[in-house]
Design a protein around this motif. Structure first.
Motif, PDB file in Angstrom:
ATOM      1  N   GLU A  74       0.816  -1.223   0.000  1.00  0.00           N
ATOM      2  CA  GLU A  74       0.000   0.000   0.000  1.00  0.00           C
ATOM      3  C   GLU A  74       0.851   1.275   0.000  1.00  0.00           C
ATOM      4  OE1 GLU A  74      -3.799  -1.672   2.587  1.00  0.00           O
ATOM      5  OE2 GLU A  74      -2.099  -0.817   3.663  1.00  0.00           O
ATOM      6  N   VAL A  75       2.173   1.095  -0.020  1.00  0.00           N
ATOM      7  CA  VAL A  75       3.082   2.247   0.049  1.00  0.00           C
ATOM      8  C   VAL A  75       3.594   2.573  -1.350  1.00  0.00           C
ATOM      9  CG1 VAL A  75       5.352   2.984   0.873  1.00  0.00           C
ATOM     10  CG2 VAL A  75       3.770   1.828   2.432  1.00  0.00           C
ATOM     11  N   VAL A  76       3.184   3.706  -1.868  1.00  0.00           N
ATOM     12  CA  VAL A  76       3.597   4.148  -3.207  1.00  0.00           C
ATOM     13  C   VAL A  76       4.616   5.269  -3.039  1.00  0.00           C
ATOM     14  CG1 VAL A  76       2.820   5.209  -5.366  1.00  0.00           C
ATOM     15  CG2 VAL A  76       1.326   3.586  -4.164  1.00  0.00           C
ATOM     16  N   PHE A  77       5.782   5.119  -3.639  1.00  0.00           N
ATOM     17  CA  PHE A  77       6.771   6.200  -3.588  1.00  0.00           C
ATOM     18  C   PHE A  77       6.466   7.230  -4.670  1.00  0.00           C
ATOM     19  CE2 PHE A  77      10.208   3.437  -1.411  1.00  0.00           C
ATOM     20  CZ  PHE A  77       9.739   3.817  -0.169  1.00  0.00           C
ATOM     21  N   VAL A  78       6.471   8.489  -4.228  1.00  0.00           N
ATOM     22  CA  VAL A  78       6.248   9.621  -5.125  1.00  0.00           C
ATOM     23  C   VAL A  78       7.381  10.616  -4.867  1.00  0.00           C
ATOM     24  CG1 VAL A  78       3.739   9.356  -5.311  1.00  0.00           C
ATOM     25  CG2 VAL A  78       4.686  10.637  -3.386  1.00  0.00           C
ATOM     26  N   ARG A  79       7.280  11.818  -5.392  1.00  0.00           N
ATOM     27  CA  ARG A  79       8.366  12.787  -5.169  1.00  0.00           C
ATOM     28  C   ARG A  79       8.244  13.489  -3.823  1.00  0.00           C
ATOM     29  NH1 ARG A  79       8.787  17.256  -9.097  1.00  0.00           N
ATOM     30  NH2 ARG A  79       6.565  16.920  -9.277  1.00  0.00           N
ATOM     31  N   ASN A  80       7.026  13.797  -3.440  1.00  0.00           N
ATOM     32  CA  ASN A  80       6.815  14.597  -2.226  1.00  0.00           C
ATOM     33  C   ASN A  80       5.320  14.576  -1.863  1.00  0.00           C
ATOM     34  OD1 ASN A  80       5.655  16.326  -4.170  1.00  0.00           O
ATOM     35  ND2 ASN A  80       7.602  17.384  -4.426  1.00  0.00           N
ATOM     36  N   THR A  81       4.971  15.271  -0.803  1.00  0.00           N
ATOM     37  CA  THR A  81       3.577  15.324  -0.363  1.00  0.00           C
ATOM     38  C   THR A  81       2.686  15.890  -1.461  1.00  0.00           C
ATOM     39  OG1 THR A  81       4.377  15.752   1.869  1.00  0.00           O
ATOM     40  CG2 THR A  81       2.045  16.192   1.453  1.00  0.00           C
ATOM     41  N   ILE A 219      11.869  12.275  -2.609  1.00  0.00           N
ATOM     42  CA  ILE A 219      11.180  11.021  -2.296  1.00  0.00           C
ATOM     43  C   ILE A 219      10.078  11.321  -1.280  1.00  0.00           C
ATOM     44  CG2 ILE A 219      12.828  10.342  -0.464  1.00  0.00           C
ATOM     45  CD1 ILE A 219      11.485   7.724  -2.817  1.00  0.00           C
ATOM     46  N   GLY A 220       8.888  10.862  -1.592  1.00  0.00           N
ATOM     47  CA  GLY A 220       7.752  11.048  -0.696  1.00  0.00           C
ATOM     48  C   GLY A 220       6.892   9.814  -0.764  1.00  0.00           C
ATOM     49  N   VAL A 221       5.831   9.815   0.026  1.00  0.00           N
ATOM     50  CA  VAL A 221       5.022   8.602   0.141  1.00  0.00           C
ATOM     51  C   VAL A 221       3.543   8.927  -0.005  1.00  0.00           C
ATOM     52  CG1 VAL A 221       4.344   6.742   1.712  1.00  0.00           C
ATOM     53  CG2 VAL A 221       6.718   7.538   1.672  1.00  0.00           C
ATOM     54  N   LEU A 222       2.871   8.092  -0.786  1.00  0.00           N
ATOM     55  CA  LEU A 222       1.420   8.085  -0.758  1.00  0.00           C
ATOM     56  C   LEU A 222       1.010   6.704  -0.249  1.00  0.00           C
ATOM     57  CD1 LEU A 222      -1.274   9.545  -1.523  1.00  0.00           C
ATOM     58  CD2 LEU A 222      -1.314   7.996  -3.466  1.00  0.00           C
ATOM     59  N   TRP A 223       0.382   6.696   0.912  1.00  0.00           N
ATOM     60  CA  TRP A 223      -0.180   5.441   1.395  1.00  0.00           C
ATOM     61  C   TRP A 223      -1.687   5.502   1.151  1.00  0.00           C
ATOM     62  CZ3 TRP A 223      -4.083   5.072   5.058  1.00  0.00           C
ATOM     63  CH2 TRP A 223      -4.506   3.758   5.333  1.00  0.00           C
ATOM     64  N   ALA A 224      -2.235   4.412   0.611  1.00  0.00           N
ATOM     65  CA  ALA A 224      -3.695   4.346   0.460  1.00  0.00           C
ATOM     66  C   ALA A 224      -4.133   2.917   0.740  1.00  0.00           C
ATOM     67  CB  ALA A 224      -4.105   4.760  -0.951  1.00  0.00           C
ATOM     68  N   ARG A 225      -5.341   2.785   1.252  1.00  0.00           N
ATOM     69  CA  ARG A 225      -5.885   1.439   1.505  1.00  0.00           C
ATOM     70  C   ARG A 225      -5.880   0.630   0.215  1.00  0.00           C
ATOM     71  NH1 ARG A 225      -7.467   0.933   6.412  1.00  0.00           N
ATOM     72  NH2 ARG A 225      -8.129   2.810   7.495  1.00  0.00           N
ATOM     73  N   LYS A 226      -5.621  -0.661   0.383  1.00  0.00           N
ATOM     74  CA  LYS A 226      -5.484  -1.562  -0.766  1.00  0.00           C
ATOM     75  C   LYS A 226      -6.689  -1.474  -1.708  1.00  0.00           C
ATOM     76  CE  LYS A 226      -4.377  -6.367  -1.650  1.00  0.00           C
ATOM     77  NZ  LYS A 226      -4.396  -7.723  -1.131  1.00  0.00           N
ATOM     78  N   GLU A 227      -7.887  -1.429  -1.148  1.00  0.00           N
ATOM     79  CA  GLU A 227      -9.096  -1.416  -1.982  1.00  0.00           C
ATOM     80  C   GLU A 227      -9.098  -0.197  -2.911  1.00  0.00           C
ATOM     81  OE1 GLU A 227      -8.606  -2.593   1.404  1.00  0.00           O
ATOM     82  OE2 GLU A 227     -10.137  -1.157   1.988  1.00  0.00           O
ATOM     83  N   ILE A 228      -8.635   0.937  -2.388  1.00  0.00           N
ATOM     84  CA  ILE A 228      -8.612   2.159  -3.204  1.00  0.00           C
ATOM     85  C   ILE A 228      -7.606   1.996  -4.341  1.00  0.00           C
ATOM     86  CG2 ILE A 228      -7.980   4.625  -3.205  1.00  0.00           C
ATOM     87  CD1 ILE A 228      -9.082   4.767  -0.351  1.00  0.00           C
ATOM     88  N   LEU A 229      -6.416   1.498  -3.997  1.00  0.00           N
ATOM     89  CA  LEU A 229      -5.364   1.337  -5.011  1.00  0.00           C
ATOM     90  C   LEU A 229      -5.746   0.283  -6.047  1.00  0.00           C
ATOM     91  CD1 LEU A 229      -2.158   1.481  -2.776  1.00  0.00           C
ATOM     92  CD2 LEU A 229      -3.066   3.292  -4.241  1.00  0.00           C
ATOM     93  N   GLU A 230      -6.431  -0.743  -5.606  1.00  0.00           N
ATOM     94  CA  GLU A 230      -6.831  -1.794  -6.548  1.00  0.00           C
ATOM     95  C   GLU A 230      -7.847  -1.274  -7.554  1.00  0.00           C
ATOM     96  OE1 GLU A 230      -7.927  -4.961  -3.935  1.00  0.00           O
ATOM     97  OE2 GLU A 230      -6.071  -6.063  -4.363  1.00  0.00           O
ATOM     98  N   GLU A 231      -8.760  -0.474  -7.079  1.00  0.00           N
ATOM     99  CA  GLU A 231      -9.832   0.009  -7.958  1.00  0.00           C
ATOM    100  C   GLU A 231      -9.408   1.140  -8.880  1.00  0.00           C
ATOM    101  OE1 GLU A 231     -13.646   0.928  -6.247  1.00  0.00           O
ATOM    102  OE2 GLU A 231     -13.612  -1.011  -5.216  1.00  0.00           O
TER     103      GLU A 231
END
Ligand code: PMP
Length: 391
Positions: A74-81, A219-231
């Motif tokens: 559920e942890v997606v690396f992005v550039r920043n907030t 480097i930054g982080v977007l965490w989202a619940r699995k269901e959201i990322l799956e859909e």
């Protein structure tokens, strides 16, 4: 002795930690070692060097996940907030229809305001704005009063970059869940300062930046619940986010990769991820639970000293480790410039929270923000410099 790990702090008083933090030798060494010894592209090569680089990158996802009580997928690396919140607004776009509303607050950093403003405009929805109390802290009751059956998304900051005030998220989550709204938390100013457990908080999405927590920029982080990322549909398309791409009956047919890679297209910032992992290890050795009380002590002493000097201070009792202050006849930029000449680094202006300054009727402020390496000596040197400048 934490300060010894930060060569840059030997000479200056650094009080601009809400903008970015300094990096300890351990983080710099980890990045250096990565490029000296382990550099290769990930998820591609089968030779040992590429395996090692891939292992480090995947380990960084697990370390970040452990740090916030989440699952690595559920942890997606992005550039920043900022990128994380913009991506969040993309993921949630299909949820919003004409006549719906999105709830934010007036205290939001522009990064957690403008993506939702745009999403509302695109979908014919309304942006509802929760207000702050007189001291500038988010009024949770007012936010709750804005949430109703038509609310699809509630996007709030966990901590303010103007006062450091920590929002009472659980109250807001409770109301949002009653109406089935998704809660997005801007953790840019909280994840570096307090222990975080995403499940305990009950939110659905969290974004934060590595550079505000001793890690490198980029480097930054977007965490989202699995269901959201799956859909959700990926935003960036290309290499690594794809499992297979077929050419069938004259058509291109893609099959997205597994989580979280589905949202990490192209060559990622592997060295940044390694640096962030080392930063988290540093913070954990220090003790996350110790950081905010330490900063708060320094910020409270600073706020009291400023009030004694006749400055107005935003934040009152509810502050965290941030002190924004102002005086009618003092230009914030000029004051910050003069302090800079005395090797004291503070921020001036609106701190990317202009609407908040407008409702508080403050035309710009000076901001001192603390982190784990600051100490009483820094506060003393800040006041010495300030008294000289004001004189
Ligand atoms: N939200 C808040 C509350 C912030 O303080 C900041 C940085 N000042 C951001 C979002 C944006 O962070 P970044 O610049 O790392 O994207």
């Amino acid at each position: 002795m934490v300060k010894e790990d930060f060569p840059i702090l030997q000479d200056i008083v650094y009080l601009d930690n809400a903008a970015t933090t300094q990096k300890p030798l351990q983080v710099i060494e980890a990045i250096r070692n990565y490029y000296l010894l382990h550099n290769a592209n990930i998820h591609r090569g089968v030779y040992p060097l590429a395996r090692k680089s891939t292992d480090l990158y995947e380990e960084a996802h697990r370390v970040v996940a452990g740090f916030i009580g989440a699952r690595a997928e559920e942890v997606v690396f992005v550039r920043n907030t900022t990128e994380g919140l913009n991506l969040a607004s993309h993921l949630l776009e299909p949820l919003v229809r004409a006549g719906d509303n999105i709830v934010v607050t007036i205290s939001e950093h522009h990064s957690n305001l403008l993506p939702w403003w745009r999403l509302a405009r695109r979908r014919g929805a309304r942006l509802r704005i929760g207000m702050v109390r007189e001291d500038g802290s988010i009024d949770e009751e007012d936010v709750i009063s804005k949430i109703d059956e038509s609310t699809r998304i509630v996007a709030v900051q966990h901590a303010s970059n103007v006062t450091g005030y920590i929002t009472d998220v659980r109250k807001i989550v409770k109301q949002a869940k009653k109406v089935g709204a998704v809660v997005v938390l801007d953790g840019a100013q909280s994840v570096p300062h307090v222990p975080i457990d995403v499940n305990g908080l009950g939110v659905d999405i969290l974004a934060f930046s590595g550079h505000k927590m001793l890690g490198p920029m980029g480097i930054g982080v977007l965490w989202a619940r699995k269901e959201i990322l799956e859909e959700a549909e990926p935003f960036l398309l290309g290499g690594d986010m794809i499992k297979e791409v077929h050419y069938t009956n004259g058509e291109i047919v893609p099959l997205w990769n597994e989580l979280p890679w589905k949202f990490e297209a192209g060559t990622p910032n592997v060295a940044g991820a390694v640096g962030l992992m080392e930063a988290i290890r540093y913070l954990e050795r220090f003790g996350m639970e110790k950081i905010l009380p330490h900063e708060k002590k320094l910020a409270t002493a600073t706020a009291e000293g400023l009030e004694d000097m006749g400055f107005n201070v935003i934040g009152g009792e509810r502050r965290g480790g941030v002190v924004a202050f102002w005086k009618e006849d003092i230009d914030p930029h000029l004051l910050a410039y003069r302090l800079g000449q005395k090797k004291v680094c503070v921020r001036s202006g609106y701190h990317c929270a202009q609407p908040l300054h407008e409702v508080l009727e403050v035309r710009g402020s000076i901001r001192a923000s603390f982190y784990l390496y600051n100490d009483e000596d820094d506060v003393e040197r800040f006041f010495e410099a300030l008294r000289e400048v004001v004189r």
